[in-house]
Design an enzyme around this catalytic site. Sequence first.
Site, PDB file in Angstrom:
ATOM      1  N   TYR A 134     -45.705 -30.879 -78.136  1.00  0.00           N
ATOM      2  CA  TYR A 134     -46.176 -32.255 -77.993  1.00  0.00           C
ATOM      3  C   TYR A 134     -45.031 -33.263 -78.090  1.00  0.00           C
ATOM      4  O   TYR A 134     -45.138 -34.382 -77.590  1.00  0.00           O
ATOM      5  CB  TYR A 134     -47.189 -32.591 -79.089  1.00  0.00           C
ATOM      6  CG  TYR A 134     -48.632 -32.276 -78.769  1.00  0.00           C
ATOM      7  CD1 TYR A 134     -49.023 -30.995 -78.408  1.00  0.00           C
ATOM      8  CD2 TYR A 134     -49.609 -33.261 -78.853  1.00  0.00           C
ATOM      9  CE1 TYR A 134     -50.350 -30.713 -78.131  1.00  0.00           C
ATOM     10  CE2 TYR A 134     -50.940 -32.981 -78.587  1.00  0.00           C
ATOM     11  CZ  TYR A 134     -51.301 -31.712 -78.233  1.00  0.00           C
ATOM     12  OH  TYR A 134     -52.613 -31.430 -77.969  1.00  0.00           O
ATOM     13  N   LYS A 184     -47.420 -16.745 -80.489  1.00  0.00           N
ATOM     14  CA  LYS A 184     -47.298 -15.955 -79.253  1.00  0.00           C
ATOM     15  C   LYS A 184     -45.949 -15.248 -79.311  1.00  0.00           C
ATOM     16  O   LYS A 184     -45.097 -15.378 -78.415  1.00  0.00           O
ATOM     17  CB  LYS A 184     -47.438 -16.883 -78.029  1.00  0.00           C
ATOM     18  CG  LYS A 184     -47.508 -16.164 -76.691  1.00  0.00           C
ATOM     19  CD  LYS A 184     -48.798 -15.377 -76.465  1.00  0.00           C
ATOM     20  CE  LYS A 184     -48.735 -14.615 -75.158  1.00  0.00           C
ATOM     21  NZ  LYS A 184     -49.901 -13.708 -74.957  1.00  0.00           N
ATOM     22  N   ASP A 241     -54.612 -27.341 -81.343  1.00  0.00           N
ATOM     23  CA  ASP A 241     -55.471 -28.231 -80.553  1.00  0.00           C
ATOM     24  C   ASP A 241     -56.536 -27.407 -79.840  1.00  0.00           C
ATOM     25  O   ASP A 241     -57.724 -27.728 -79.872  1.00  0.00           O
ATOM     26  CB  ASP A 241     -54.607 -28.991 -79.532  1.00  0.00           C
ATOM     27  CG  ASP A 241     -55.441 -29.888 -78.644  1.00  0.00           C
ATOM     28  OD1 ASP A 241     -56.287 -30.629 -79.190  1.00  0.00           O
ATOM     29  OD2 ASP A 241     -55.268 -29.843 -77.413  1.00  0.00           O
ATOM     30  N   ASP A 245     -60.977 -26.896 -80.850  1.00  0.00           N
ATOM     31  CA  ASP A 245     -62.128 -27.130 -79.966  1.00  0.00           C
ATOM     32  C   ASP A 245     -62.950 -25.849 -79.802  1.00  0.00           C
ATOM     33  O   ASP A 245     -64.179 -25.876 -79.774  1.00  0.00           O
ATOM     34  CB  ASP A 245     -61.686 -27.611 -78.565  1.00  0.00           C
ATOM     35  CG  ASP A 245     -61.606 -29.131 -78.479  1.00  0.00           C
ATOM     36  OD1 ASP A 245     -61.206 -29.763 -79.478  1.00  0.00           O
ATOM     37  OD2 ASP A 245     -61.937 -29.684 -77.412  1.00  0.00           O
TER      38      ASP A 245
HETATM   39  C1  IPM Z   1     -56.986 -33.957 -80.754  1.00  0.00           C
HETATM   40  C2  IPM Z   1     -56.898 -34.605 -79.392  1.00  0.00           C
HETATM   41  C3  IPM Z   1     -55.504 -35.198 -79.221  1.00  0.00           C
HETATM   42  C4  IPM Z   1     -54.504 -34.067 -79.307  1.00  0.00           C
HETATM   43  C5  IPM Z   1     -55.283 -36.017 -77.930  1.00  0.00           C
HETATM   44  C6  IPM Z   1     -56.307 -37.097 -77.768  1.00  0.00           C
HETATM   45  C7  IPM Z   1     -53.896 -36.585 -77.879  1.00  0.00           C
HETATM   46  O1  IPM Z   1     -57.210 -33.694 -78.397  1.00  0.00           O
HETATM   47  O2  IPM Z   1     -56.787 -34.668 -81.753  1.00  0.00           O
HETATM   48  O3  IPM Z   1     -57.287 -32.777 -80.830  1.00  0.00           O
HETATM   49  O4  IPM Z   1     -54.234 -33.375 -78.319  1.00  0.00           O
HETATM   50  O5  IPM Z   1     -53.971 -33.862 -80.407  1.00  0.00           O
HETATM   51 MN    MN Z   2     -57.918 -31.768 -79.146  1.00  0.00          MN
END
Ligand code: IPM
Ligand code: MN
Length: 362
Positions: A134, A184, A241, A245
Amino acid sequence: MPGDGVGPEVTREALRVLAAAGERFGFALAHEEFPVGGSAIDALGAPLPESVKTACLASDAVLLGAVGGPAWDALQGDLRPEAGLLALRKALGAYANLRPVAVPDFLAGASPLRREVVAGTDMMIVRELTGGIYFSSPKGPVEGTGGKEARNTMRYSEAEIARIAQVAFTWARRRRGRVTSVDKANVLEVSQLWREVVTRVRETDYPDVELEHLYIDNAAMQIVRRPSDFDVVVTANLFGDILSDLAATLPGSLGLLPSASVGGATGLFEPVHGSAPDIAGQGKANPSAAILSAAMMLEQWGEADAARAIRRAVNETLAEGARTADMREPGCRVVSTGEMGARVASRVRQETGREQPVEAAA
Ligand code: IPM
Ligand code: MN
């Protein structure tokens, strides 16, 4: 910082619940509001204006909604709303992103996975938040020979890996004593260093904590197959990240997942979900993740009773069948963002604050 999309709606409810907790547990919170992301671009011309950053650094905590949306999708690089959030994380030094994922019994049926698979799930994802792909250089567009090219760099130092590993091991001691480190290392040199440093930190300082290593692809599969086996999961920024999710499908909705980003003097507390522009402004968003993020903020400040009371109030509200649309189940009543927040707040006012025998974990 309400931010964009559903951000303002969900942070409004979090503030409402915080006010109720303050009344009930005897503290007062002062807050100021600032734009971030798209709303800051519109109002002040940048996703994290200097004045806003300064105000954040002067605060005891930052509570954030979400950033981004179609209106700003054509913008590039540092001008995007998301760049404001990344710059804020970096400025605050919030390198450790804590994302707890639990499936209380009464929600096991709401999961897209089978009840017996998700039952008992209670994990803490510890995501490295201010380094890795990032942030590292070189990045951005480059002159290519065959048309456009662009690049990002995944880079970690020993020091960055060691400090996030320490956070993970410390959490494991407070929990069930197990850490899964995800990388990885079969392909990436940066992951080979990651694995080496995590292993060493355990040997030197946390020999009592159990440690296993998984490759990211396998980890994604195992988290879906046997989620209840995981305790603390520690991983790099991008992997965390994605995995968070993925893990959000376990309790059935991303609208439930809170997060705390710590490591610097000022913590950042934000739901894991995004700005959900498709339902923004309609009172459909689930405020639970924002409310639970506020609870993590109180926890951080040592207001453990109030934090516990908020978690219990969210659980009880969901358990009695009041649900926003994302968590609709047969026999439940669909309520608006505001009604959900009001119900949680009113339960918080009635809380005893003491540990009760059956506390569903969220
Ligand atoms: C998260 C979001 C953020 C990230 C984005 C909005 C920059 O997806 O907090 O998980 O990728 O960290
Ligand atoms: Mn995210």
